[in-house]
Design a protein around this motif. Structure first.
Motif, PDB file in Angstrom:
ATOM      1  N   THR A 146       0.841  -1.198   0.000  1.00  0.00           N
ATOM      2  CA  THR A 146       0.000   0.000   0.000  1.00  0.00           C
ATOM      3  C   THR A 146       0.871   1.241   0.000  1.00  0.00           C
ATOM      4  N   TRP A 147       0.468   2.250  -0.790  1.00  0.00           N
ATOM      5  CA  TRP A 147       1.129   3.561  -0.806  1.00  0.00           C
ATOM      6  C   TRP A 147       0.039   4.629  -0.777  1.00  0.00           C
ATOM      7  N   MET A 148       0.170   5.586   0.149  1.00  0.00           N
ATOM      8  CA  MET A 148      -0.863   6.599   0.343  1.00  0.00           C
ATOM      9  C   MET A 148      -0.321   7.994   0.041  1.00  0.00           C
ATOM     10  N   PHE A 149      -1.146   8.786  -0.667  1.00  0.00           N
ATOM     11  CA  PHE A 149      -0.801  10.150  -1.057  1.00  0.00           C
ATOM     12  C   PHE A 149      -1.929  11.076  -0.604  1.00  0.00           C
ATOM     13  N   PRO A 150      -1.725  11.872   0.443  1.00  0.00           N
ATOM     14  CA  PRO A 150      -2.816  12.716   0.944  1.00  0.00           C
ATOM     15  C   PRO A 150      -3.273  13.804  -0.028  1.00  0.00           C
ATOM     16  N   ASP A 151      -2.379  14.300  -0.886  1.00  0.00           N
ATOM     17  CA  ASP A 151      -2.695  15.448  -1.712  1.00  0.00           C
ATOM     18  C   ASP A 151      -2.806  15.054  -3.179  1.00  0.00           C
ATOM     19  N   GLY A 152      -3.524  15.860  -3.944  1.00  0.00           N
ATOM     20  CA  GLY A 152      -3.661  15.645  -5.377  1.00  0.00           C
ATOM     21  C   GLY A 152      -4.619  16.657  -5.971  1.00  0.00           C
ATOM     22  N   LEU A 153      -4.345  17.065  -7.219  1.00  0.00           N
ATOM     23  CA  LEU A 153      -5.209  18.036  -7.888  1.00  0.00           C
ATOM     24  C   LEU A 153      -4.886  18.039  -9.373  1.00  0.00           C
ATOM     25  N   THR A 154      -5.911  18.104 -10.199  1.00  0.00           N
ATOM     26  CA  THR A 154      -5.742  18.302 -11.632  1.00  0.00           C
ATOM     27  C   THR A 154      -6.512  19.553 -12.035  1.00  0.00           C
ATOM     28  N   GLY A 155      -6.214  20.067 -13.221  1.00  0.00           N
ATOM     29  CA  GLY A 155      -6.868  21.277 -13.691  1.00  0.00           C
ATOM     30  C   GLY A 155      -6.063  21.907 -14.803  1.00  0.00           C
ATOM     31  N   PHE A 274       1.549  24.433   2.782  1.00  0.00           N
ATOM     32  CA  PHE A 274       0.336  23.681   3.084  1.00  0.00           C
ATOM     33  C   PHE A 274       0.731  22.354   3.725  1.00  0.00           C
ATOM     34  N   ILE A 275      -0.097  21.852   4.643  1.00  0.00           N
ATOM     35  CA  ILE A 275      -0.001  20.456   5.058  1.00  0.00           C
ATOM     36  C   ILE A 275      -1.338  19.797   4.752  1.00  0.00           C
ATOM     37  N   THR A 276      -1.268  18.559   4.295  1.00  0.00           N
ATOM     38  CA  THR A 276      -2.470  17.813   3.950  1.00  0.00           C
ATOM     39  C   THR A 276      -2.458  16.502   4.716  1.00  0.00           C
ATOM     40  N   LEU A 277      -3.546  16.210   5.410  1.00  0.00           N
ATOM     41  CA  LEU A 277      -3.653  15.031   6.257  1.00  0.00           C
ATOM     42  C   LEU A 277      -4.658  14.053   5.663  1.00  0.00           C
ATOM     43  N   LEU A 278      -4.365  12.773   5.811  1.00  0.00           N
ATOM     44  CA  LEU A 278      -5.264  11.705   5.398  1.00  0.00           C
ATOM     45  C   LEU A 278      -5.489  10.763   6.571  1.00  0.00           C
ATOM     46  N   ASN A 279      -6.739  10.530   6.919  1.00  0.00           N
ATOM     47  CA  ASN A 279      -7.082   9.589   7.983  1.00  0.00           C
ATOM     48  C   ASN A 279      -7.000   8.173   7.413  1.00  0.00           C
ATOM     49  N   VAL A 280      -6.089   7.358   7.936  1.00  0.00           N
ATOM     50  CA  VAL A 280      -5.875   6.011   7.425  1.00  0.00           C
ATOM     51  C   VAL A 280      -7.078   5.116   7.693  1.00  0.00           C
ATOM     52  N   SER A 281      -7.777   5.367   8.790  1.00  0.00           N
ATOM     53  CA  SER A 281      -8.908   4.520   9.167  1.00  0.00           C
ATOM     54  C   SER A 281     -10.153   4.894   8.376  1.00  0.00           C
ATOM     55  N   PRO A 311     -13.507   9.695   9.218  1.00  0.00           N
ATOM     56  CA  PRO A 311     -12.917   8.438   8.732  1.00  0.00           C
ATOM     57  C   PRO A 311     -12.637   8.480   7.227  1.00  0.00           C
ATOM     58  N   GLY A 312     -11.428   8.098   6.848  1.00  0.00           N
ATOM     59  CA  GLY A 312     -11.040   8.023   5.450  1.00  0.00           C
ATOM     60  C   GLY A 312     -10.916   9.355   4.743  1.00  0.00           C
ATOM     61  N   ALA A 313     -11.070  10.464   5.467  1.00  0.00           N
ATOM     62  CA  ALA A 313     -11.097  11.781   4.842  1.00  0.00           C
ATOM     63  C   ALA A 313      -9.706  12.420   4.812  1.00  0.00           C
ATOM     64  N   ARG A 314      -9.592  13.471   3.997  1.00  0.00           N
ATOM     65  CA  ARG A 314      -8.384  14.278   3.926  1.00  0.00           C
ATOM     66  C   ARG A 314      -8.725  15.713   4.294  1.00  0.00           C
ATOM     67  N   MET A 315      -7.683  16.470   4.673  1.00  0.00           N
ATOM     68  CA  MET A 315      -7.861  17.888   4.992  1.00  0.00           C
ATOM     69  C   MET A 315      -6.580  18.622   4.618  1.00  0.00           C
ATOM     70  N   ILE A 338      -2.526   8.521  10.844  1.00  0.00           N
ATOM     71  CA  ILE A 338      -2.752   9.422   9.731  1.00  0.00           C
ATOM     72  C   ILE A 338      -1.510   9.416   8.840  1.00  0.00           C
ATOM     73  N   VAL A 339      -1.615  10.034   7.684  1.00  0.00           N
ATOM     74  CA  VAL A 339      -0.467  10.327   6.833  1.00  0.00           C
ATOM     75  C   VAL A 339      -0.497  11.822   6.562  1.00  0.00           C
ATOM     76  N   VAL A 340       0.665  12.469   6.630  1.00  0.00           N
ATOM     77  CA  VAL A 340       0.719  13.924   6.466  1.00  0.00           C
ATOM     78  C   VAL A 340       1.751  14.264   5.392  1.00  0.00           C
ATOM     79  N   GLU A 341       1.359  15.169   4.510  1.00  0.00           N
ATOM     80  CA  GLU A 341       2.209  15.633   3.418  1.00  0.00           C
ATOM     81  C   GLU A 341       2.335  17.148   3.500  1.00  0.00           C
TER      82      GLU A 341
END
Length: 373
Positions: A146-155, A274-281, A311-315, A338-341
């Motif tokens: 498993t590899w987790m990436f809290p942040d992402g954006l296209t446009g 910026f810091i972006t957090l992802l809840n692993v649970s 749960p499962g959300a990012r901020m 959590i995972v933080v970027e």
């Protein structure tokens, strides 16, 4: 070093450190693997762009490595990178593009025959193909499921790729789950499925996928469905039309942890952080707080204390909205994994940096394999 202080030391040569004994309970990456292998899923050697591997050997004995490359033509071994010697207490750089030329995608696998060293990659773009900038990063010391990436954006002007490399000997069946902000409004995209052959790579261009709406921030989670470990990297290119400019390549995190450190960083009129957090649970909410380290003191950042993350959300949080300091080490502490970027962006100019934080090796969580796999 006193509590709350950061120490920077310039030395005339690297000082060898004692070799730790790996503890699987507190070090799921495996400290010893840092000395044996390193995988770089992404690299570019097309005209005007250069990929440099930098080998640092801080120990007195020489190190010998083999480097293999995966391109659209298959796996390639070169004469120069077979039995490549890195003398003791030295730093040696070698351009990949001198051996593997004119390739839009190059994955690299470094295997140490003898000795110990650290390898990083320097990728530069001169603007020939619209991309301009430089990104620097370490290789992955081991593959993971498993590899987790809290942040992402296209446009407009924003290209986002997920590059998955399989350094093993078995086929990897993988899924890429993209978690959009406000799923009640933006929906839940069906996961992408990619098959990655042994020694090869697969690329998902999120900016070309209709199911990923432009302008909607998101997190990404890469999973091996059949248990074959892989290495995943997210690549962002901000070109003409984007509000920021630059190139960033970020290894995901294979684990969640309650505490994350960012020794460098800072905000100013010229730099946004910026810091972006992802809840692993996916089942339980977590509560987190952000603390700054300044002059030996822990400073609780206003409005960033005891914040709940679903749960499962990012901020995503713009640090400059809460505090402004040129030198701003941060600690993010939660009551669950959590995972933080962190993202650093030059305001009104070119340049970006994106990186996963440093987890405290306590109470770490390796996500479970997909149900039914």
């Amino acid at each position: 070093i006193a509590p709350g202080f950061i120490l920077a030391v310039d030395l005339p040569f690297p000082v060898p450190l004692p070799r730790p004994t790996p503890d699987p309970a507190s070090d799921p990456w495996g400290s010893d693997s840092l000395n044996r292998t390193g995988a770089f899923p992404w690299g570019v050697t097309t005209r005007g762009n250069r990929e440099l591997l930098v080998f640092m050997n801080p120990f007195p004995d020489d190190a010998t490595v083999d480097v293999s490359f995966a391109t659209d033509e298959g796996v390639r071994d070169t004469v120069r990178f077979s039995g490549f010697v890195v003398p003791g207490r030295s730093v040696v750089g070698a351009y990949v593009d001198e051996d593997v030329t004119r390739k839009e995608q190059v994955s690299a696998q470094v295997t140490v025959r003898g000795g110990r060293l650290v390898v990083d990659r320097v990728q530069t773009f001169t603007g020939v193909d619209g991309r301009e900038g430089m990104t620097v990063g370490l290789g992955a010391p081991t593959a993971a499921e498993t590899w987790m990436f809290p942040d992402g954006l296209t446009g407009p002007g924003l290209a986002e790729q997920v590059v998955i490399y399989n350094p093993g000997e078995n086929v990897a069946e993988t899924q890429v789950e993209v978690r959009l902000d406000d799923p009640d409004t933006n929906g839940v995209p069906e996961p992408f499925e990619l098959t990655v052959a042994p020694g090869k790579y697969a690329i998902l261009n999120l900016h070309e996928e209709d199911r990923i709406p432009a302008g909607v921030p998101h997190a990404s989670v890469v999973r091996s469905v059949n248990g074959v470990p892989v290495v995943a990297e997210r690549v962002v290119a901000a070109t003409e039309g984007a509000t920021r400019r630059g190139v960033g390549a970020t290894l995901g995190s294979p684990l969640g942890a309650p505490t994350w450190y960012f020794p460098g960083g800072g905000t100013s009129p010229e730099r946004a952080e910026f810091i972006t957090l992802l809840n692993v649970s996916d089942d339980e909410a977590v509560t987190f707080s952000v603390t700054a380290l300044a002059s030996g003191q822990n400073l609780a950042i206003q409005d960033l204390q005891d914040v709940e993350l679903a749960p499962g959300a990012r901020m995503s949080i713009q640090i400059g909205d809460h505090v402004e300091r040129d030198d701003l080490p941060l600690v993010v502490a939660a009551d669950g994994p959590i995972v933080v970027e962190r993202g650093l962006y030059r305001v009104g100019g070119d340049g970006l940096s994106q990186a996963i934080g440093i987890p405290l090796a306590m109470k770490v969580v390796v996500p479970a394999r997909l149900t039914g796999s």
